[in-house]
Design a protein around this motif. Structure first.
Motif, PDB file in Angstrom:
ATOM      1  N   LEU A 100      45.739  52.469  25.365  1.00  0.00           N
ATOM      2  CA  LEU A 100      44.625  52.196  26.273  1.00  0.00           C
ATOM      3  C   LEU A 100      43.335  52.029  25.482  1.00  0.00           C
ATOM      4  CD1 LEU A 100      45.230  54.651  29.236  1.00  0.00           C
ATOM      5  CD2 LEU A 100      45.843  52.262  29.075  1.00  0.00           C
ATOM      6  N   THR A 101      42.471  51.177  25.974  1.00  0.00           N
ATOM      7  CA  THR A 101      41.173  50.947  25.357  1.00  0.00           C
ATOM      8  C   THR A 101      40.147  50.641  26.436  1.00  0.00           C
ATOM      9  OG1 THR A 101      40.003  49.704  23.665  1.00  0.00           O
ATOM     10  CG2 THR A 101      41.576  48.485  24.999  1.00  0.00           C
ATOM     11  N   ILE A 102      38.883  50.697  26.068  1.00  0.00           N
ATOM     12  CA  ILE A 102      37.799  50.381  26.995  1.00  0.00           C
ATOM     13  C   ILE A 102      37.149  49.085  26.515  1.00  0.00           C
ATOM     14  CG2 ILE A 102      35.634  51.148  28.005  1.00  0.00           C
ATOM     15  CD1 ILE A 102      36.511  54.012  27.412  1.00  0.00           C
ATOM     16  N   VAL A 103      37.099  48.106  27.421  1.00  0.00           N
ATOM     17  CA  VAL A 103      36.589  46.780  27.082  1.00  0.00           C
ATOM     18  C   VAL A 103      35.481  46.407  28.065  1.00  0.00           C
ATOM     19  CG1 VAL A 103      37.217  44.347  26.896  1.00  0.00           C
ATOM     20  CG2 VAL A 103      38.836  46.092  26.189  1.00  0.00           C
ATOM     21  N   PRO A 104      34.350  45.875  27.582  1.00  0.00           N
ATOM     22  CA  PRO A 104      33.329  45.379  28.504  1.00  0.00           C
ATOM     23  C   PRO A 104      33.767  44.069  29.148  1.00  0.00           C
ATOM     24  CG  PRO A 104      32.532  45.347  26.236  1.00  0.00           C
ATOM     25  CD  PRO A 104      33.902  45.878  26.203  1.00  0.00           C
ATOM     26  N   LEU A 105      33.588  43.965  30.469  1.00  0.00           N
ATOM     27  CA  LEU A 105      33.964  42.756  31.197  1.00  0.00           C
ATOM     28  C   LEU A 105      32.772  41.834  31.436  1.00  0.00           C
ATOM     29  CD1 LEU A 105      36.352  44.225  33.899  1.00  0.00           C
ATOM     30  CD2 LEU A 105      36.940  43.184  31.722  1.00  0.00           C
ATOM     31  N   ARG A 106      31.627  42.412  31.795  1.00  0.00           N
ATOM     32  CA  ARG A 106      30.459  41.568  32.015  1.00  0.00           C
ATOM     33  C   ARG A 106      29.186  42.372  31.825  1.00  0.00           C
ATOM     34  NH1 ARG A 106      28.366  40.676  37.879  1.00  0.00           N
ATOM     35  NH2 ARG A 106      29.030  42.599  38.812  1.00  0.00           N
ATOM     36  N   LYS A 116      23.035  46.217  33.318  1.00  0.00           N
ATOM     37  CA  LYS A 116      24.245  47.005  33.546  1.00  0.00           C
ATOM     38  C   LYS A 116      25.409  46.321  32.844  1.00  0.00           C
ATOM     39  CE  LYS A 116      22.590  49.909  36.674  1.00  0.00           C
ATOM     40  NZ  LYS A 116      22.709  51.344  36.642  1.00  0.00           N
ATOM     41  N   MET A 117      26.413  47.102  32.506  1.00  0.00           N
ATOM     42  CA  MET A 117      27.607  46.563  31.891  1.00  0.00           C
ATOM     43  C   MET A 117      28.816  47.060  32.677  1.00  0.00           C
ATOM     44  SD  MET A 117      28.882  46.765  27.961  1.00  0.00           S
ATOM     45  CE  MET A 117      27.670  45.623  27.359  1.00  0.00           C
ATOM     46  N   GLU A 118      29.655  46.128  33.095  1.00  0.00           N
ATOM     47  CA  GLU A 118      30.895  46.493  33.777  1.00  0.00           C
ATOM     48  C   GLU A 118      31.953  46.649  32.699  1.00  0.00           C
ATOM     49  OE1 GLU A 118      33.997  44.835  37.123  1.00  0.00           O
ATOM     50  OE2 GLU A 118      32.156  43.734  36.737  1.00  0.00           O
ATOM     51  N   ILE A 119      32.504  47.866  32.604  1.00  0.00           N
ATOM     52  CA  ILE A 119      33.534  48.142  31.609  1.00  0.00           C
ATOM     53  C   ILE A 119      34.836  48.446  32.327  1.00  0.00           C
ATOM     54  CG2 ILE A 119      31.935  48.955  29.842  1.00  0.00           C
ATOM     55  CD1 ILE A 119      32.638  51.817  30.646  1.00  0.00           C
TER      56      ILE A 119
END
Length: 150
Positions: A100-106, A116-119
């Motif tokens: 699993l990892t955390i990636v920024p989407l927008r 703001k950043m949607e992660i």
């Protein structure tokens, strides 16, 4: 009137299976927010990482502000993400799972003017999953073309 800023990570939905989404605030300096408002940012190769139980976005590119002075920011630097303590603990616990990892989407600016950043908490896709995604996209496009002709 202000145009809406919506900087997307288009590869994220193709390369990763999205498990959970979060909206996080981002700590920026004055010239960074000005560059984002001009739309000169990229989150295509970025990812998120924990450091001392704080979440940072790494490898995001916000171009230097063209009208900035010697107080201008660095284009690629770590930027702190702001989430509730409860959300941070659950994310940190979920990251202990393998793969699993955390990636920024927008990256966007909300109605109050804050960046703001949607992660998303994601799992990497295998090659056969990616081929299936391409196949589904092609069939959807063909169906839409047929519907449009009638």
């Amino acid at each position: 009137m202000q145009k809406t800023i919506n900087i997307l990570n288009k590869r994220a939905k193709f390369d990763y299976e999205i498990i959970d989404r979060y909206d996080a605030g981002i700590v920026l300096t004055g010239t960074e927010i000005k560059s984002i408002r001009l739309g000169k940012a990229s989150i295509a190769e970025s990812f998120c990482e924990f450091s001392n139980s704080e979440l940072f976005v790494i490898n995001s590119n916000i171009e230097e502000y063209s009208f900035g002075t010697h107080y201008n920011h660095k284009a690629k630097s770590e930027r702190k993400l702001l989430l509730n303590k409860k959300e941070l603990k659950s994310l940190e616990k979920d990251l202990q799972n393998k793969g699993l990892t955390i990636v920024p989407l927008r990256l966007y600016i909300n109605e109050k003017g804050y960046a703001k950043m949607e992660i998303a908490l994601c799992r990497g896709k295998k090659n056969y999953d990616k081929r299936e995604t391409i196949k589904d996209r092609d069939t959807k496009r063909d169906i839409d073309r047929i519907k449009k002709s009638f």
